[in-house]
Design a protein around this motif. Structure first.
Motif, PDB file in Angstrom:
ATOM      1  N   HIS A  14       1.051  -1.073  -0.023  1.00  0.00           N
ATOM      2  CA  HIS A  14      -0.075  -0.449  -0.206  1.00  0.00           C
ATOM      3  C   HIS A  14       0.992   1.265  -0.154  1.00  0.00           C
ATOM      4  N   VAL A  15       0.715   2.411  -0.811  1.00  0.00           N
ATOM      5  CA  VAL A  15       0.702   3.617  -0.892  1.00  0.00           C
ATOM      6  C   VAL A  15       0.168   4.566  -0.449  1.00  0.00           C
ATOM      7  N   GLY A  16       0.716   5.616  -0.097  1.00  0.00           N
ATOM      8  CA  GLY A  16      -0.132   6.967   0.501  1.00  0.00           C
ATOM      9  C   GLY A  16       0.674   7.740  -0.339  1.00  0.00           C
ATOM     10  N   VAL A  17      -0.967   8.935  -1.153  1.00  0.00           N
ATOM     11  CA  VAL A  17      -0.298   9.692  -2.434  1.00  0.00           C
ATOM     12  C   VAL A  17      -0.865  10.578  -1.510  1.00  0.00           C
ATOM     13  N   HIS A  18      -0.852  12.095  -1.761  1.00  0.00           N
ATOM     14  CA  HIS A  18      -0.999  13.095  -0.992  1.00  0.00           C
ATOM     15  C   HIS A  18      -0.536  14.236  -1.717  1.00  0.00           C
ATOM     16  N   ILE A  19      -1.956  14.422  -2.374  1.00  0.00           N
ATOM     17  CA  ILE A  19      -1.954  16.670  -2.868  1.00  0.00           C
ATOM     18  C   ILE A  19      -1.154  17.564  -2.182  1.00  0.00           C
ATOM     19  N   LEU A  20      -0.483  18.127  -2.953  1.00  0.00           N
ATOM     20  CA  LEU A  20      -0.124  19.102  -1.377  1.00  0.00           C
ATOM     21  C   LEU A  20       0.018  20.448  -1.968  1.00  0.00           C
ATOM     22  N   GLY A  21      -0.312  21.548  -0.886  1.00  0.00           N
ATOM     23  CA  GLY A  21      -1.126  22.916  -1.978  1.00  0.00           C
ATOM     24  C   GLY A  21       0.318  23.838  -1.655  1.00  0.00           C
ATOM     25  N   GLU A  22       0.156  24.742  -2.171  1.00  0.00           N
ATOM     26  CA  GLU A  22       0.920  25.429  -2.069  1.00  0.00           C
ATOM     27  C   GLU A  22       1.993  26.402  -0.408  1.00  0.00           C
ATOM     28  N   ASP A  62      -9.217  11.227   1.322  1.00  0.00           N
ATOM     29  CA  ASP A  62      -9.693  12.778   1.572  1.00  0.00           C
ATOM     30  C   ASP A  62      -9.443  14.108   0.760  1.00  0.00           C
ATOM     31  N   PRO A  63     -10.838  14.254  -0.249  1.00  0.00           N
ATOM     32  CA  PRO A  63     -10.599  15.854  -0.631  1.00  0.00           C
ATOM     33  C   PRO A  63     -10.254  16.783  -0.405  1.00  0.00           C
ATOM     34  N   ALA A  64     -10.701  16.669   0.961  1.00  0.00           N
ATOM     35  CA  ALA A  64     -11.019  17.876   1.472  1.00  0.00           C
ATOM     36  C   ALA A  64     -10.278  19.113   1.920  1.00  0.00           C
ATOM     37  N   GLY A  65      -8.949  18.950   2.308  1.00  0.00           N
ATOM     38  CA  GLY A  65      -8.063  20.351   2.500  1.00  0.00           C
ATOM     39  C   GLY A  65      -7.913  21.667   1.498  1.00  0.00           C
ATOM     40  N   PRO A  66      -8.502  21.942   3.225  1.00  0.00           N
ATOM     41  CA  PRO A  66      -8.207  23.820   2.378  1.00  0.00           C
ATOM     42  C   PRO A  66      -7.504  24.257   1.896  1.00  0.00           C
ATOM     43  N   GLY A  67      -7.619  24.726   0.463  1.00  0.00           N
ATOM     44  CA  GLY A  67      -6.304  25.873   0.023  1.00  0.00           C
ATOM     45  C   GLY A  67      -6.515  25.661  -1.819  1.00  0.00           C
ATOM     46  N   ARG A  68      -5.024  26.129  -1.458  1.00  0.00           N
ATOM     47  CA  ARG A  68      -4.867  26.036  -3.481  1.00  0.00           C
ATOM     48  C   ARG A  68      -3.405  25.568  -3.537  1.00  0.00           C
TER      49      ARG A  68
END
Length: 169
Positions: free
Chosen positions: A77-85, A149-155
């Protein structure tokens, strides 16, 4: 003003040509994590791609010489994290060779399937690795998304011309 390609002087294929071309391509920034035998591992990736909606699947590339590759090569298993500015420093930490990626100030916790989940990201998923495809000096890892979870705030944070930046309006 339009630029007409100069077809008289193209460069032959080389690692430098590919790097130069892709420095012109703005890409979103992600951090991939996994549980390793000696503790958590992770790296910054700009090669993240949505592959399939049914089943939900994504891919990313990783060099076989990367310090995270031994753990990723074995991980279920892997974790994939979309980073904010706001996470330029985190992106740089996970991109830097030899850095203590999971030490302070990195905020994280053990998530589903034992995968390290980073704090304060725009979105994250945990995926089950279904394939590792050879691609030159890299492997393309395919993972089926299990939850997230797609709900983190930011850009979103972007990578362009060798550096990290945010979107401009």
């Amino acid at each position: 003003m339009t630029a007409t390609p100069d077809l008289r002087t193209p460069q032959f294929a080389s690692p430098d040509l590919l790097r130069s071309v892709f420095r012109r391509h703005a890409a979103g920034v992600a951090v991939i994590t996994a549980r390793g035998e000696a503790g958590p591992v992770g790296f910054t990736a700009t090669s993240l791609t949505s592959v399939s909606a049914e089943p939900p699947m994504l891919s990313f590339g990783i060099g076989t010489g990367a310090s995270s590759w031994p753990a990723i090569s074995e991980a279920e298993h892997v974790g994939v994290h979309i980073l904010g500015e706001h996470q330029q420093e985190l992106a740089a930490t996970f991109a830097r060779s030899g850095a203590d990626r999971f030490g302070a100030p990195t905020g994280w916790r053990e998530g589903p399937q034992g995968v390290p989940v980073l704090d304060d990201v725009l979105a994250w998923v945990v995926g089950r690795v279904v394939a590792r495809v050879p691609a030159g000096d890299h492997r393309i890892v395919l993972a089926e998304v299990l939850l997230g979870d797609p709900a983190g705030p930011g850009r979103p944070l972007l990578y362009h011309q060798g550096g990290f930046s945010g979107l401009r309006d």
